[in-house]
Scaffold this motif. Structure first.
Motif, PDB file in Angstrom:
ATOM      1  N   CYS A 160       0.830  -1.210   0.000  1.00 57.26           N
ATOM      2  CA  CYS A 160       0.000   0.000   0.000  1.00 57.26           C
ATOM      3  C   CYS A 160       0.866   1.262   0.000  1.00 57.26           C
ATOM      4  N   LEU A 164       0.815   4.011  -3.033  1.00 58.78           N
ATOM      5  CA  LEU A 164       0.508   5.420  -2.784  1.00 58.78           C
ATOM      6  C   LEU A 164       1.622   6.325  -3.308  1.00 58.78           C
ATOM      7  N   LEU A 167       1.296   6.672  -7.087  1.00 66.26           N
ATOM      8  CA  LEU A 167       0.158   7.515  -7.497  1.00 66.26           C
ATOM      9  C   LEU A 167       0.429   8.986  -7.193  1.00 66.26           C
ATOM     10  N   ARG A 168       1.091   9.224  -6.091  1.00 66.88           N
ATOM     11  CA  ARG A 168       1.427  10.620  -5.738  1.00 66.88           C
ATOM     12  C   ARG A 168       2.431  11.190  -6.730  1.00 66.88           C
TER      13      ARG A 168
ATOM     14  N   LEU B   8      -5.247   4.402  -0.006  1.00 69.13           N
ATOM     15  CA  LEU B   8      -5.238   5.561  -0.911  1.00 69.13           C
ATOM     16  C   LEU B   8      -6.228   6.610  -0.422  1.00 69.13           C
ATOM     17  N   THR B  15     -11.226   6.614  -4.273  1.00 71.16           N
ATOM     18  CA  THR B  15     -11.095   5.324  -4.954  1.00 71.16           C
ATOM     19  C   THR B  15     -12.452   4.696  -5.227  1.00 71.16           C
TER      20      THR B  15
END
Lengths: 180, 123
Positions: A160, A164, A167-168, B8, B15
């Motif tokens: 995770c 993250l 994506l950031r 997220l 999401t």
């Protein structure tokens, strides 16, 4: 109510969402595995609103599908369960290129489904179309693959976190995640 | 995948999950979930059916735009087929003949060994 009066919308008693948690538990216990998987349950579920219209958002696609692994056996449509095709690290790849991703490493329904069409489990093409027609602002420049680790600690503390960060880095505003 | 969605979301990225295992996803608890009542492996829509796939994705977009809060599930109105036998079949131990059980155990032991080998090689 007689059968004649029965609405065509009323379905058979078994025609409910499949109770996978019970099925898997019973299956593996009967096979002799004494340590059933514990599905985590949370009392709190996070929520944040989209901060801009979807038509102005950069949307990421996240998948559990796997890139083709050379030498790891059949990974294509109809392949038997293939543990050698598993991956254990988050990965990413350009979302403007087509490439094969398989789900032979996942316990999907092989009797009624063959994974013959990648678009049924990895909607990259549909996302690209959504970007082209303006439904979303744009597709994130990469898509992201995340492992299906049995260890929840590994998922939370490793996968995770890495997901993250990716994506950031790509400044994604929203994410569509496809489970299998 | 549910854990990833939660992480997220906790960090500011909205999401939505596309999936077919309703009990598993809802048991965990996720922000937004499009449930397709299909055999596992088709969470993005029916195979070779671009309209089914586009409509499934559109539900996801609508949830991103309009879900009122967490644990919002929308069920796709699509039906996999008129025949619902697949729901009774999947890993249903009651439908496995007793003489098959030992073979399945041996087969799964092998799968686990391969998985462990791949995992060790990754670290």
């Amino acid at each position: 109510m007689s059968d004649a009066e029965k609405s065509p919308d009323i379905v058979e008693a078994h025609d409910l969402p499949v109770p996978y948690i019970k099925r898997l538990r019973d299956y593996y216990l009967t096979l002799g595995y004494g340590n059933p998987y514990h599905w985590v349950h949370y009392s709190h579920v996070p929520f944040c609103k989209l901060q801009q219209p979807l038509s102005e958002s950069r949307v990421a696609l996240v998948t559990t599908a796997a890139p083709l692994k050379p030498g790891a056996g059949d990974q294509g449509p109809g392949a038997a369960y293939n543990a050698a095709a598993k991956f254990y690290k988050v990965y990413s790849a350009r979302s403007d290129e087509e490439q094969f991703l398989g789900i032979s490493h996942i316990g999907y329904d092989r009797k009624y489904s063959t994974a013959e069409d990648i678009n049924s489990y990895f909607p990259l093409k549909a996302m690209q179309n959504a970007a082209k027609n303006g439904r979303i602002g744009e597709l994130s420049p990469r898509y992201y693959g995340t492992p299906t680790n049995r260890s929840q600690a590994t998922t939370i503390e490793q996968d995770c976190v890495e997901l993250l960060a990716l994506l950031r880095k790509d400044e994604a505003n929203a994410a569509v995640l496809t489970a299998n | 995948m549910s854990l990833a969605a939660r992480h997220l979301e906790e960090n500011g990225i909205p999401t939505v999950i596309l999936g077919s295992a309703k009990d598993i996803v809802e048991h965990c608890g996720v922000p937004r979930f499009v449930f397709s009542d299909f055999p596992l492996g088709n969470s993005a829509g029916k195979p070779n059916d671009p309209l089914s796939q586009a409509e499934t994705l559109e539900l996801a977009f609508k949830l991103l735009e309009a879900a009122p809060g967490s644990r919002t599930t929308v069920q796709s109105p699509q039906r996999w087929s008129e025949d619902t036998e697949w729901k009774l079949d999947f890993q249903n131990i009651d439908r496995v003949p007793e003489e098959e059980i030992r073979r399945l155990r041996t087969e799964f032991d092998k799968i686990k060994q391969v998985g462990q080998k791949v995992r060790s090689g990754t670290k």
